[in-house]
Design a protein around this motif. Structure first.
Motif, PDB file in Angstrom:
ATOM      1  N   LEU A  61       0.821  -1.045  -0.168  1.00  0.00           N
ATOM      2  CA  LEU A  61       0.154   0.313  -0.026  1.00  0.00           C
ATOM      3  C   LEU A  61       0.994   1.000  -0.075  1.00  0.00           C
ATOM      4  O   LEU A  61       1.069   1.897  -0.652  1.00  0.00           O
ATOM      5  CB  LEU A  61      -1.257   0.359   1.201  1.00  0.00           C
ATOM      6  CG  LEU A  61      -2.327  -0.538   1.554  1.00  0.00           C
ATOM      7  CD1 LEU A  61      -3.074  -1.146   2.250  1.00  0.00           C
ATOM      8  CD2 LEU A  61      -3.041  -0.744   0.007  1.00  0.00           C
ATOM      9  N   THR A  97       0.623   3.997  -2.858  1.00  0.00           N
ATOM     10  CA  THR A  97       0.114   5.526  -2.562  1.00  0.00           C
ATOM     11  C   THR A  97       1.131   6.407  -2.601  1.00  0.00           C
ATOM     12  O   THR A  97       0.836   7.533  -3.071  1.00  0.00           O
ATOM     13  CB  THR A  97      -0.358   5.324  -0.713  1.00  0.00           C
ATOM     14  OG1 THR A  97      -1.384   4.264  -0.967  1.00  0.00           O
ATOM     15  CG2 THR A  97      -1.337   6.328  -0.485  1.00  0.00           C
ATOM     16  N   VAL A 147       1.113   7.801  -6.411  1.00  0.00           N
ATOM     17  CA  VAL A 147      -0.060   8.075  -6.573  1.00  0.00           C
ATOM     18  C   VAL A 147      -0.313   9.104  -5.977  1.00  0.00           C
ATOM     19  O   VAL A 147      -0.410  10.566  -6.873  1.00  0.00           O
ATOM     20  CB  VAL A 147      -0.932   6.985  -6.414  1.00  0.00           C
ATOM     21  CG1 VAL A 147      -2.250   7.941  -6.962  1.00  0.00           C
ATOM     22  CG2 VAL A 147      -0.402   6.001  -7.636  1.00  0.00           C
ATOM     23  N   THR A 148       0.332   9.245  -4.572  1.00  0.00           N
ATOM     24  CA  THR A 148      -0.213  11.145  -4.136  1.00  0.00           C
ATOM     25  C   THR A 148       0.038  12.308  -4.662  1.00  0.00           C
ATOM     26  O   THR A 148      -0.060  13.602  -5.128  1.00  0.00           O
ATOM     27  CB  THR A 148       0.115  10.947  -3.195  1.00  0.00           C
ATOM     28  OG1 THR A 148       1.320  10.507  -2.575  1.00  0.00           O
ATOM     29  CG2 THR A 148      -1.127   9.821  -1.809  1.00  0.00           C
ATOM     30  N   LEU A 208      -1.028  12.993  -7.902  1.00  0.00           N
ATOM     31  CA  LEU A 208      -2.620  14.001  -7.732  1.00  0.00           C
ATOM     32  C   LEU A 208      -2.238  14.843  -6.980  1.00  0.00           C
ATOM     33  O   LEU A 208      -3.420  15.773  -6.696  1.00  0.00           O
ATOM     34  CB  LEU A 208      -3.241  12.794  -7.224  1.00  0.00           C
ATOM     35  CG  LEU A 208      -3.592  11.584  -8.114  1.00  0.00           C
ATOM     36  CD1 LEU A 208      -4.611  10.513  -7.537  1.00  0.00           C
ATOM     37  CD2 LEU A 208      -3.869  11.611  -9.525  1.00  0.00           C
ATOM     38  N   ALA A 216      -8.927  14.031  -5.073  1.00  0.00           N
ATOM     39  CA  ALA A 216      -8.840  12.678  -5.320  1.00  0.00           C
ATOM     40  C   ALA A 216      -6.905  11.849  -4.469  1.00  0.00           C
ATOM     41  O   ALA A 216      -6.886  10.610  -3.380  1.00  0.00           O
ATOM     42  CB  ALA A 216      -7.909  12.781  -7.106  1.00  0.00           C
ATOM     43  N   SER A 217      -6.760  13.179  -4.271  1.00  0.00           N
ATOM     44  CA  SER A 217      -5.390  13.523  -3.167  1.00  0.00           C
ATOM     45  C   SER A 217      -5.684  12.361  -2.042  1.00  0.00           C
ATOM     46  O   SER A 217      -5.013  11.371  -1.326  1.00  0.00           O
ATOM     47  CB  SER A 217      -4.247  13.918  -3.770  1.00  0.00           C
ATOM     48  OG  SER A 217      -3.270  14.045  -2.516  1.00  0.00           O
ATOM     49  N   ALA A 244      -8.794  11.193  -0.730  1.00  0.00           N
ATOM     50  CA  ALA A 244      -8.984   9.614  -0.990  1.00  0.00           C
ATOM     51  C   ALA A 244      -8.341   8.783  -0.397  1.00  0.00           C
ATOM     52  O   ALA A 244      -8.951   8.444   0.114  1.00  0.00           O
ATOM     53  CB  ALA A 244     -10.440  10.527  -2.019  1.00  0.00           C
ATOM     54  N   PHE A 245      -6.997   8.841  -1.972  1.00  0.00           N
ATOM     55  CA  PHE A 245      -5.975   8.249  -2.266  1.00  0.00           C
ATOM     56  C   PHE A 245      -5.679   7.792  -0.718  1.00  0.00           C
ATOM     57  O   PHE A 245      -5.321   6.679  -0.627  1.00  0.00           O
ATOM     58  CB  PHE A 245      -5.390   7.933  -3.179  1.00  0.00           C
ATOM     59  CG  PHE A 245      -4.920   7.040  -3.804  1.00  0.00           C
ATOM     60  CD1 PHE A 245      -5.654   6.198  -5.050  1.00  0.00           C
ATOM     61  CD2 PHE A 245      -3.800   6.336  -3.362  1.00  0.00           C
ATOM     62  CE1 PHE A 245      -5.141   5.208  -5.586  1.00  0.00           C
ATOM     63  CE2 PHE A 245      -3.256   5.237  -3.754  1.00  0.00           C
ATOM     64  CZ  PHE A 245      -3.961   4.304  -5.242  1.00  0.00           C
ATOM     65  N   ALA A 246      -5.034   8.158  -0.486  1.00  0.00           N
ATOM     66  CA  ALA A 246      -4.026   8.493   0.604  1.00  0.00           C
ATOM     67  C   ALA A 246      -5.074   8.162   2.441  1.00  0.00           C
ATOM     68  O   ALA A 246      -4.279   7.283   2.898  1.00  0.00           O
ATOM     69  CB  ALA A 246      -3.334  10.494   1.283  1.00  0.00           C
ATOM     70  N   LEU A 286      -8.141   6.640   2.017  1.00  0.00           N
ATOM     71  CA  LEU A 286      -8.084   5.045   2.238  1.00  0.00           C
ATOM     72  C   LEU A 286      -6.588   4.394   1.896  1.00  0.00           C
ATOM     73  O   LEU A 286      -7.165   3.043   2.860  1.00  0.00           O
ATOM     74  CB  LEU A 286      -9.084   4.711   0.484  1.00  0.00           C
ATOM     75  CG  LEU A 286      -9.944   4.999   0.795  1.00  0.00           C
ATOM     76  CD1 LEU A 286     -10.936   5.629  -0.582  1.00  0.00           C
ATOM     77  CD2 LEU A 286     -11.204   4.751   1.751  1.00  0.00           C
ATOM     78  N   ALA A 287      -5.466   4.250   2.145  1.00  0.00           N
ATOM     79  CA  ALA A 287      -4.777   3.438   2.134  1.00  0.00           C
ATOM     80  C   ALA A 287      -4.180   3.419   3.915  1.00  0.00           C
ATOM     81  O   ALA A 287      -3.496   2.433   4.253  1.00  0.00           O
ATOM     82  CB  ALA A 287      -3.610   4.004   0.884  1.00  0.00           C
TER      83      ALA A 287
END
Length: 819
Positions: free
Chosen positions: A634, A638, A641-642, A645, A651-652, A654-656, A658-659
């Motif tokens: 993860l 992550t 990707v962050t 983004l 999006a940044s 939400a992704f961070a 959730l990870a």
């Protein structure tokens, strides 16, 4: 602060007083005197030891009297009868008890039931009781010999047999891989029979009793022999007064400390070694030093659940009422305080059993007040009622097994300044579980687990500042939020992942070395684990402090292309995005990501390398490996990707977020759910064990115990047969030799009349000596299938005119009264 502490103590005192007052009021309401006019009295003959080897009557007598008060004022239990206790001080002495038993039996009124305490006294009373058709119900007898139904056909006890301690001891020996033990015992029947049972159990477990010492009153020689023969693991079986003598000698011989482990009985008073005893010449300090660290096993005697049983009192209310009745005596200095719930429940077991017999006796045209020492039917009904007893008492669920004893769990304690509960053993389920310190959990390095949990909580807390922007707080406060994000994530990662990485590192370090390093594998020093986590944490703290001092985070605003809203040509919207950044942000991120990325890769490698290792030192390393895989994957996804983004805030975030959430919860589930499951299924609050005790479904255990007892008896009989056969063989040889000698001396002309043929010694005893004394029931006759074989037929010792003759005490009965 002192005032605050004083207030707390006053508040605690008030609370304690309230609890005691509440219990006293409850007892007062339950035992409010009611008119007993018209009630018929049933008498209980009791022996309470107020002094001696076990002065249990000091607390057990008030407890029994408290139960009698409640029973006599209940309208639903024996409404037409009143129970009265006639008791004497047995001093826990069989000789004194013989006289007292004589007084109980040969003086009016007739006693319906006998209630002795000590095992030695109960042995005397229970063996003689069947001659008078009397049921015996003991509250403090633990001798295994009392489980013999042929010898004691009418005996019941609310105190479990002392042999319940032995499976616990053997299990601990096996757990700690001890193969040799030593024993020292006081030469009384209860301890001799307990030790015989222990000897058989350790033999079956492949454990050797290398030293076996005993003493009658002075243990000095026995303790010296233990020292001389280098005994290390020592099981001591003796009463409390003798325990003080033993450990005074232990102090003199220096037979204590880290090299020695003593196993004692757990029913001594908590401060037994501090009680002044004129029979020893050791100070309290000497005794305290000698007994430190010893392990005790003790039957669980107080119901841990807050339930109202047959007496309508919870266990805590019972204790409060008992303390009130004791008049402020120190429980630690009151003999029998631990066994008091057993005496209380013994009275209730008797009352409920007598109440159960009223209807069956009435159907037969009999009444309880018709009982006399010749009446088989009434005794048989009382026996059946007690044998089927099942109720909730203050000592737990009361139910008797086939031998008239109770099954219970065993509590394991260790003296660490004061007694600490360290575990339980359930012999019926063969489960050993540590109280708040399970070996399974202990071997998983609980402090590292705690660090992991704290790190996970810090990582979860970082989700909140990640979602905060200038809309929620003032712009001047935004740099503080930036620092919170950085520190929470950094320290959370170091604690959570660092603790898991440390476990894997040391498993790999200790268990993948070459053969010449085997000795080092045996020892895992916890401080090295904590030091490793500390180093990782210190690196993070140092790097974050340098970052914050040299290049602190501040807020920057990223402007996007202006947008014109639909339908309004005179207004333009300027999208703005606030960032936490510093002058050399990419450099710092590169250093942090590079360092932590290497740790993640190394953790994956170590987890793979140790996947096939099996060890109890860190027994959850496979689960740790799974958690490391989860965190590594993860994080590696992550982080880039962050960074890509960064300009897309939703999006940044939400992704961070959730990870973080997924990695934390998966880690917690993998590491802690198996431990929680183990506690639930094997811990002290296991529902299945409690249900087993409550329903009395101990049939399998009774069968196993009965089978084990039969095997022991079979082995003993085989030994006796072998000895008899050897003796017969010797006698035959002697007979042949004498016959040959006689033939050589005989004149050829005829038989010399001066020599007579000697009769061969007979190995068979006189048939008359095998007969029971006059009036003693014959064990072979059994006309009542529900009763033990030797119980159905009794002597006609009770005369028709209700006068008891003392001439019936035949001399041949004396050996049966005390063995």
């Amino acid at each position: 602060m002192a005032v605050f502490g004083k207030s707390l103590r006053q508040l605690s005192s008030v609370a304690s007083g309230y609890i005691a007052l509440r219990a006293s009021l409850t007892l007062l309401l339950l035992s409010w005197p009611c008119p007993s006019l018209g009630k018929k009295k049933l008498y209980i003959g009791a022996l309470f030891p107020m002094s001696g080897g076990w002065p249990g009557g000091q607390a057990c007598l008030p407890s029994a009297q408290m139960a009698l008060d409640l029973v006599n004022n209940r309208t639903d239990i024996l409404p037409d009868y009143e129970l009265e206790l006639i008791y004497y001080d047995s001093m826990c002495d069989p000789g004194e008890s013989t006289k007292l038993l004589y007084d109980l039996l040969y003086t009016e009124p007739i006693k319906t039931v006998l209630m002795p305490g000590c095992s030695s006294v109960s042995t005397l009373v229970a063996e003689a009781a069947r001659m008078w058709n009397l049921i015996v119900l003991s509250y403090g007898s633990s001798s295994p010999a009392l489980s013999n139904r042929n010898r004691f056909p009418t005996f019941f006890r609310t105190h479990p047999s002392a042999t319940l301690h032995n499976p616990t001891r053997v299990r601990l020996f096996q757990k700690w891989k001890w193969t040799k033990i030593a024993t020292i015992q006081q030469t009384t029947e209860v301890f001799t029979s307990t030790l015989d049972d222990l000897e058989q159990r350790v033999k079956e477990a492949g454990i050797e009793i290398s030293v076996r010492q005993s003493f009658l009153t002075d243990p000095a020689v026995a303790v010296k022999n233990l020292k001389r023969q280098d005994a290390r693991i020592i099981v001591g079986l003796f009463y409390e007064t003798e325990a003080r003598k033993v450990f005074c000698e232990v102090f003199k011989e220096k037979l204590y400390g880290k090299k020695y482990v003593w196993f004692l009985i757990g029913w001594y008073a908590d401060n037994w070694f501090k009680i002044k005893d004129p029979s020893i010449n050791c100070t309290i300090e000497n005794m305290t030093e000698a007994v430190e660290g010893h392990v005790t096993t003790e039957i669980v005697m107080l119901n841990p659940e807050t339930v109202r049983g047959a007496s309508n009192l919870t266990s805590q209310e019972f204790l409060g009422a008992l303390m009130n009745r004791l008049g402020g005596k120190n429980p630690e200095e009151t003999g029998g305080f631990q066994e008091a719930p057993l005496a209380y429940d013994a009275v209730w077991a008797l009352a409920l059993a007598l109440n159960k017999t009223v209807a069956p006796l009435k159907a037969k045209g009999r009444r309880l007040e018709d009982f006399n020492y010749n009446n088989h039917d009434i005794t048989a009904e009382i026996y059946r009622a007690l044998n089927t007893s099942s109720f909730e008492g203050v000592s737990g669920h009361v139910v008797f097994d086939a031998q008239g004893s109770r099954m219970a769990m065993t509590l394991i304690e260790q003296l660490q300044g004061n007694y600490k509960k360290i575990g339980y053993y359930d012999s019926s389920q063969k489960n050993l579980s540590w109280f708040g310190n399970d070996v399974y959990i202990q071997n998983s390095q609980p402090y590292l687990n705690n660090m992991t949990a704290v790190g996970c909580m810090m990582a979860l807390a970082a989700v909140f500042p990640l979602g905060i922007d200038g809309h929620h707080i003032h712009r001047s406060q935004f740099p503080v939020v930036c620092q919170f994000r950085l520190w929470l994530l950094g320290l959370g990662f170091s604690l959570a992942y660092g603790s898991m990485f440390t476990k894997i590192w040391w498993v790999h370090n200790l268990f993948t070395k070459k053969e010449e390093k085997k000795e080092k594998r045996k020892h895992l020093e916890p401080w090295k684990l904590y030091a490793t986590v500390g180093v990782l944490l210190a690196i993070d703290v140092l790097s974050l402090m340098i970052w914050q001092i040299v290049d602190p985070l501040h807020i920057t605003v990223e402007k996007f292309t202006r947008e014109a809203p639909k339908g309004d040509l005179d207004v333009l919207i300027q999208p703005l995005l606030e960032h936490c950044t510093s002058e050399k942000m990419n450099t710092w991120l590169g250093v942090v990501y590079g360092y932590k990325g290497l740790l993640l890769l190394l953790g994956i490698f170590l987890a793979y390398e140790t996947k096939s290792v099996s060890t109890e030192k860190i027994n959850d390393h496979r689960a740790v490996g799974m958690a490391i895989y989860n965190v590594a994957v993860l994080c590696m996804i992550t982080a880039p990707v962050t960074m890509i983004l960064t300009s897309q805030q939703d999006a940044s975030f939400a992704f961070a977020a959730l990870a973080i959430v997924f990695s934390v919860y998966i880690t917690l589930v993998v590491l802690f759910v198996p431990k929680m499951r183990r506690l639930i299924t094997r811990g002290e609050w296991q529902s299945e064990q409690q249900d087993t005790l409550k329903t009395g479904s101990s049939t399998n255990n009774n069968d196993e115990e009965k089978s084990r007892q039969l095997e022991r008896e079979n082995r003993e009989l085989q030994k006796i047969i072998q000895e008899k056969e050897q003796r017969v063989s010797e006698l035959r040889n002697q007979l042949v030799e004498r016959q040959a000698l006689r033939n050589r001396r005989r004149p050829s002309s005829g038989t010399n009349q001066n020599h007579s043929n000697p009769s061969p010694p007979s190995s068979q005893p006189d048939p008359k000596s095998l007969l029971p004394p006059p009036g003693y029931p014959n064990p072979a006759s059994d006309n009542h299938s529900s009763l033990p074989p030797s119980f159905s037929n009794s002597s006609n010792l009770y005369q028709a005119d209700s006068k008891i003759s003392r001439n019936h005490c035949h001399n041949s009965q004396i050996p049966l009264l005390y063995k």
